[in-house]
Design an enzyme around this catalytic site. Structure first.
Site, PDB file in Angstrom:
ATOM      1  N   ASP A 169       0.818  -1.201   0.000  1.00 19.41           N
ATOM      2  CA  ASP A 169       0.000   0.000   0.000  1.00 19.41           C
ATOM      3  C   ASP A 169       0.859   1.261   0.000  1.00 19.41           C
ATOM      4  O   ASP A 169       1.471   1.587   1.020  1.00 19.41           O
ATOM      5  CB  ASP A 169      -0.903  -0.045   1.237  1.00 19.41           C
ATOM      6  CG  ASP A 169      -1.801   1.168   1.365  1.00 19.41           C
ATOM      7  OD1 ASP A 169      -2.014   1.861   0.350  1.00 19.41           O
ATOM      8  OD2 ASP A 169      -2.298   1.408   2.474  1.00 19.41           O
ATOM      9  N   TRP A 191       1.559  -4.379   9.319  1.00 22.25           N
ATOM     10  CA  TRP A 191       0.888  -5.074  10.417  1.00 22.25           C
ATOM     11  C   TRP A 191       0.199  -6.320   9.882  1.00 22.25           C
ATOM     12  O   TRP A 191      -0.181  -6.404   8.717  1.00 22.25           O
ATOM     13  CB  TRP A 191      -0.113  -4.172  11.136  1.00 22.25           C
ATOM     14  CG  TRP A 191      -1.296  -3.751  10.307  1.00 22.25           C
ATOM     15  CD1 TRP A 191      -1.426  -2.616   9.571  1.00 22.25           C
ATOM     16  CD2 TRP A 191      -2.516  -4.495  10.135  1.00 22.25           C
ATOM     17  NE1 TRP A 191      -2.650  -2.594   8.944  1.00 22.25           N
ATOM     18  CE2 TRP A 191      -3.344  -3.729   9.272  1.00 22.25           C
ATOM     19  CE3 TRP A 191      -2.990  -5.714  10.615  1.00 22.25           C
ATOM     20  CZ2 TRP A 191      -4.612  -4.141   8.879  1.00 22.25           C
ATOM     21  CZ3 TRP A 191      -4.266  -6.141  10.217  1.00 22.25           C
ATOM     22  CH2 TRP A 191      -5.059  -5.356   9.364  1.00 22.25           C
TER      23      TRP A 191
END
Length: 379
Positions: free
Chosen positions: A89, A96
């Site tokens: 992204d 995470w």
């Protein structure tokens, strides 16, 4: 990822347990060697210290194309390795994954990291909280070995999700998110993965490049440390960043046909692999829908699609067209425009998000060495 069409959300919900396996990526050198093409390619593209294209520190991470809506690849964390699928992204900066500490339905439906099973894990008392356009998470931070493609990053800080509230992350076919934006927007001051790659000299060049396939086809990838010349035959336009937060640039205007319909005095945009659609200020969405003959919710006659014009984004003096084949989504006889209205204020005005609808038309180079974005029209 952050902005989803209703029809795609329904499709994801119907396929809630789909999580197709994806092997960890191989380097470009390994792939060519396996197919007996390495020697020939090296002759055609000799190693050049100025570009270091074929240094062993250039590694390809293949991405799976899920409904032209999300693109994700496989990484591993820990010793021995625990594998996770993540969205790469460029609109966020944290890594995470779900953890065994999490009991949210979204976590139990996905792979969860178990620090007790990793001999290299280092715990912290630091917390993490991230809210995306869709979905959010909270958790704690830890350090461990993270392997992306064939690049091993030691002592990489990452988030172990303890809560993933709501339904969004339950239905997605990936486990977590790997942010590729700048450290300045990283939650809890966590150092992004690519920053550690650069710091440790694990990539040949301080850049990465992205190709996103269309129509659910395979072949999408993130290439760390290099630019693949196969995808730049139409040349590269380099665009300086206007802020080192997201991959933010200045647009000159947005036109349909010969008519400027938005951003006529210039505006800010980010190039975001983690957003499925083209997102724009609400005040720009209405005129664009009206010009294209669409309803207020973006629906349009499928018969009219063949006669629709390109939407042209003028950036740094160059035109970057997006044809109707890219911005219209058809499903079960219905057609809808891949646009989303939202207001994200910045110091320079409201923000546009050039998501996957735009990125699929271009090979995109994210250059940290010169803080620029490179766009090359795909052949």
């Amino acid at each position: 990822m952050k902005l989803l069409l209703l029809l795609v959300l329904v499709a994801v919900a119907q396929c809630r347990v789909f999580r197709a396996p994806l092997r960890r990526g191989k380097s470009l050198r390994q792939s060519l060697q396996e197919h007996g093409l390495l020697e020939h390619y090296l002759k055609q593209h000799p190693y050049n210290p100025a570009t270091k294209y074929f240094a062993t520190r250039a590694s390809t991470e293949p991405l799976q194309n899920y409904l032209d809506n999300e693109y994700f690849g496989t990484i591993s964390i820990g010793s021995p390795a625990q594998e996770f699928t993540v969205v790469f992204d460029t609109g966020s900066s944290n890594l995470w994954v779900p953890s065994v500490y999490c009991s949210s339905p979204a976590c139990t439906n996905h792979n969860r990291f178990n620090p007790a099973e990793s001999s290299t894990f280092i715990s912290t008392n630091d917390s993490l909280e991230i809210a995306y356009g869709t979905g959010s998470m909270t958790g704690i931070l830890g350090y461990d070995t993270v392997t992306v493609a064939d690049i091993e990053v030691l002592n990489q800080i990452f988030g172990l999700a303890e809560t993933e509230p709501g339904d969004f992350f339950y239905y997605v076919p990936f486990d977590g998110i790997l942010g590729l934006a700048f450290p300045s927007i990283a939650s809890s001051g966590a150092t992004p993965v690519f920053d550690n790659m650069m710091k440790e000299g694990l990539v040949a060049q301080d850049l990465f490049s992205v190709y996103l396939s269309k129509n659910g086809q395979s072949g999408s990838f993130v290439l760390f440390g290099a630019i693949d010349p196969f995808y730049t035959t139409n040349g590269i336009t380099w665009i300086p960043l206007s802020a080192e937060t997201y991959w933010q640039i200045t647009m000159d205007s947005v036109s349909i046909g010969e008519e400027a319909v938005a951003c006529s005095l210039g505006c800010q945009a980010i190039v975001d692999t983690g957003t499925s659609l083209l997102a724009m200020p609400n005040r720009a969405l209405g005129p664009i829908l009206s010009t294209l003959g669409a309803s207020s919710n973006g629906e349009i006659s499928c018969e009219a699609v063949s006669s629709l014009p390109d939407i042209v984004f003028y950036i740094n003096g160059q035109a970057f067209p997006v044809p109707p084949s890219a911005y219209v989504v058809e499903s079960n006889g219905y057609c809808i425009l891949g646009f989303q209205g939202m207001n994200i204020p910045t110091e320079s005005g409201e923000l546009w998000i050039l998501g996957d609808v735009f990125i699929r038309e271009y090979y995109v180079i994210f250059n940290r060495a010169n803080n620029m974005v490179g766009l090359s029209p795909l052949p």
